[in-house]
Design an enzyme around this catalytic site. Structure first.
Site, PDB file in Angstrom:
ATOM      1  N   ARG A  91      18.698 -18.299 -11.677  1.00  0.00           N
ATOM      2  CA  ARG A  91      18.746 -16.875 -12.022  1.00  0.00           C
ATOM      3  C   ARG A  91      18.818 -15.964 -10.797  1.00  0.00           C
ATOM      4  NH1 ARG A  91      12.637 -16.260 -14.669  1.00  0.00           N
ATOM      5  NH2 ARG A  91      12.416 -14.181 -13.842  1.00  0.00           N
TER       6      ARG A  91
ATOM      7  N   CYS B 175       9.318 -11.616 -24.330  1.00  0.00           N
ATOM      8  CA  CYS B 175       8.839 -10.857 -23.176  1.00  0.00           C
ATOM      9  C   CYS B 175       9.803 -10.921 -22.007  1.00  0.00           C
ATOM     10  CB  CYS B 175       7.448 -11.323 -22.761  1.00  0.00           C
ATOM     11  SG  CYS B 175       7.397 -13.052 -22.271  1.00  0.00           S
TER      12      CYS B 175
ATOM     13  N   HIS C 131       0.817  -1.209   0.000  1.00  0.00           N
ATOM     14  CA  HIS C 131       0.000   0.000   0.000  1.00  0.00           C
ATOM     15  C   HIS C 131       0.853   1.262   0.000  1.00  0.00           C
ATOM     16  CE1 HIS C 131      -3.258  -2.728   1.672  1.00  0.00           C
ATOM     17  NE2 HIS C 131      -3.584  -2.410   0.445  1.00  0.00           N
TER      18      HIS C 131
HETATM   19  C1  PEP Z   1      10.900 -15.112 -18.567  1.00  0.00           C
HETATM   20  O1  PEP Z   1      11.182 -16.181 -18.009  1.00  0.00           O
HETATM   21  O2  PEP Z   1      11.643 -14.550 -19.390  1.00  0.00           O
HETATM   22  C2  PEP Z   1       9.637 -14.430 -18.249  1.00  0.00           C
HETATM   23  C3  PEP Z   1       9.236 -13.384 -18.933  1.00  0.00           C
HETATM   24  O3  PEP Z   1       8.939 -14.910 -17.186  1.00  0.00           O
HETATM   25  P1  PEP Z   1       9.292 -14.597 -15.652  1.00  0.00           P
HETATM   26  O4  PEP Z   1      10.384 -13.579 -15.629  1.00  0.00           O
HETATM   27  O5  PEP Z   1       8.031 -14.114 -15.040  1.00  0.00           O
HETATM   28  O6  PEP Z   1       9.701 -15.928 -15.156  1.00  0.00           O
HETATM   29 MG    MG Z   2       9.677 -17.217 -16.851  1.00  0.00          MG
END
Ligand code: PEP
Ligand code: MG
Length: 583
Positions: free
Chosen positions: A463, A500, A195
């Protein structure tokens, strides 16, 4: 004052230049367990009750101001906060601690907060923990009243504006100070959808959170610049750097004309090849961060965040309301809703995940939805119903095999019944799916590449693990070659394709991807304008040449160097254009 640069999470956009104003807040320290000295327990209880009443009055005042300035919806949080400190069960616990254990009211509240924290600690997931703040914040108002904590007021120069530094981005931090013209806010903790974050955006205060221990590192009165879109905050900057920062802010303003000009128009290369630059969002709240008409649509709506922000699984109608509210902001444009991608590091507090030795390689994304079918069907029903409000599309995360796609499509068809169908796409994040793309792409309506996970799985590197982050190399030729393979396969089959992952929103990544044949990029909101301005400067031939050179490199740093040098050079052309045409 030593110079310090911290990197965190962008919460509310803008550039803020000012002086650090460190907030001494009960949230930033532990109240020790102190027993009542000479004070009678009944008197201590009365003191607690009086403080609680004053806190309620205070919250009501903030609620009234917020209703007036932002509307009922934003102010509703204070009704909830008032309810939290009026909760009879919590009151009973505090009363017992004061009367029976004879401990001071401040310490009794601390014990209550510790219990909340303990409950939330057991739950995994970044944003879940920020809910603890929403429960803690109103109690800290009571502590403040009990202690009558005087905030550390800072003598600022006549023209200086404060940058608030605090441990946690709480709603009361933002509202308590919102009449003071703030240059920015920098906090150690506070989720993007807390919030406090919502209010910071509503008041237009450049804000960054997740800054490592900023509340202990910042020195009151030192000069600070908040570069909110980049999530960077620089402390202890000298006069020369202040001038540079002020120039940077002015430069942004100056570039704004060129960026705005580019962002108001459809994306394209310098020689007129059409490009779609879409945006990635995680909540309807994100729409406050940019101008939706500048995006060609939403290329990735990570729906799991709408699920993570809540105390229980949202029903069909609640989900529909969220999806509809986004579609209505993008009339005539696609909005790609990715179905629930939980598991791994993303957990729901109302769903007990099994213990897995390797959760990132385990039960996540589509794998979980196909198992957890009832809930998947509710989401599909909401998405199918949302079509009425616009061009809704469904994207399936973590697809590994064609059988999974077929099963998901069967469920979508079942929900659609005899009605109009809805496009269903696959995310390419698993190397096996990338290498066997022909079969998947033939049966999908579109393909979207998630370079974040694709890199993770291609290099066998978590990651989020700093120990191996050096091996997380999205610009390694191995990854670039996989991306080229995907582009070629989709082009041969005529399957619409987009990217994406984060790479799509980086200047270097955008140059590579467009040069490799990608025509749709879905990027973070902060990159939207810059990306369109950058790509408008470059003809396809130059992009193709760059892609070819990067793919042929031997190492990640060599490939990245080629793209980086080009991105800097091309960006200078964008800046030069704004000099020639300052309006
Ligand atoms: C990706 O893995 O590149 C992705 C867009 O999904 P997220 O980052 O939500 O895992
Ligand atoms: Mg992903």
């Amino acid at each position: 004052m030593a110079r310090l640069e911290l990197k965190g999470t962008p919460v509310s956009p803008g550039v803020g230049l000012g002086q650090a104003w460190t907030i001494v807040d009960p949230a930033s320290r532990r109240i020790p367990r102190r027993h009542l000295g000479a004070e009678e327990p009944e008197a201590a209880l009365a003191r607690f009750e009086a403080a609680r009443r004053r806190a309620v009055e205070d919250l009501k005042r903030i609620q009234a101001v917020t209703t007036r300035e932002l509307g009922i919806q934003d102010a509703a949080i204070y009704g909830a906060q008032i309810a939290v400190i009026q909760d009879p069960d919590a009151r009973r616990q505090i009363e017992r601690l004061i009367l029976e254990e004879r401990i001071q009211p401040e310490s009794a509240i601390q014990e209550l907060l510790d219990r909340f924290a303990g409950l939330f600690e057991k739950l995994e997931g970044g944003d879940i923990k920020t809910w603890a703040a929403d429960l803690r914040d109103p109690w800290l108002c009571v502590v403040r009243e009990l202690e009558a904590v005087e905030e550390e007021r800072l003598e600022l120069g006549p023209d200086a504006r404060p940058v608030l530094i605090a441990e946690e981005l709480t709603p009361s931090l933002v509202t308590r100070h919102h009449r003071q013209p703030l240059a920015g806010i920098a906090c150690t903790r506070g989720g993007r959808f807390s919030h406090g974050a919502l209010l910071a955006r509503s008041f237009g205060i450049p804000t960054v959170t997740g800054l490592d221990q900023v509340h202990t590192k910042a020195v009151a009165g030192e000069h600070v610049v908040v570069l909110a879109e980049e999530g960077r905050v620089l402390f202890g900057i000298d006069e020369r750097e202040r001038e540079i920062a002020a120039r940077m802010a002015a430069e942004r303003e100056r570039l704004r004309g060129v960026l705005l000009e580019a962002s108001g128009e459809p994306g394209r290369t310098a020689d007129g090849e059409a490009l779609s630059v879409l945006v990635n969002i995680e909540s309807p709240q994100d729409l406050a961060m940019f101008e939706p008409s500048h995006a060609a649509g939403v290329g990735l709506f990570r729906t799991e965040f709408a699920f993570m922000e809540r105390p229980s699984f949202p029903g069909r109608d609640e989900q529909l309301e969220v999806y509809r509210s986004v579609l209505e902001r993008f009339p005539g444009k696609p909005v790609v809703f990715r179905t629930l991608d939980i598991g791994g590091d993303k957990q729901l507090r109302y769903f007990q995940h099994p213990q897995e030795a390797n959760p990132v390689l385990g039960w996540r994304g589509l794998r979980l939805s196909l198992e957890w079918r009832d809930l998947f069907l509710i989401q599909l029903e909401a998405l199918v119903a949302a079509r009425e409000a616009g061009d809704a599309r469904i994207l399936l995360p973590m697809v590994t095999t064609v059988e999974e796609l077929r099963e998901a499509r069967r469920l979508v068809a079942q929900v659609c019944g005899d009605g109009r169908s809805i496009p269903v796409g696959v995310m390419i994040e698993v190397p096996a799916a990338a290498m066997a793309l022909r079969e998947l792409a033939k049966e999908a309506d579109f393909v979207s590449v998630g370079t974040n996970d694709l890199t993770q799985y291609l290099f066998a590197v978590d990651r989020d693990n700093p120990w191996v982050s050096g091996l997380y190399q999205p610009y390694h030729p191995a990854h670039l070659r996989v991306l080229r393979h995907i582009a070629r396969t989709c082009a041969a089959l005529g399957t619409p394709l987009s990217v994406c992952g984060e790479m799509a929103g980086q200047k270097t990544g955008a140059l590579f991807l467009v040069g490799t044949g990608y025509r749709q990029l879905s990027v973070v909101a902060a990159s939207l304008q810059k990306e369109k301005a950058l790509l408008r400067e470059v003809p396809q031939q130059e992009l193709r040449r760059l892609s070819h050179a990067a793919v042929g490199a031997h190492t990640s740093s060599e490939a990245f160097g080629i793209l980086r040098e080009a991105a800097d050079r091309i960006w200078e052309r964008v800046a030069a254009r704004s000099e020639a045409d300052p309006d």
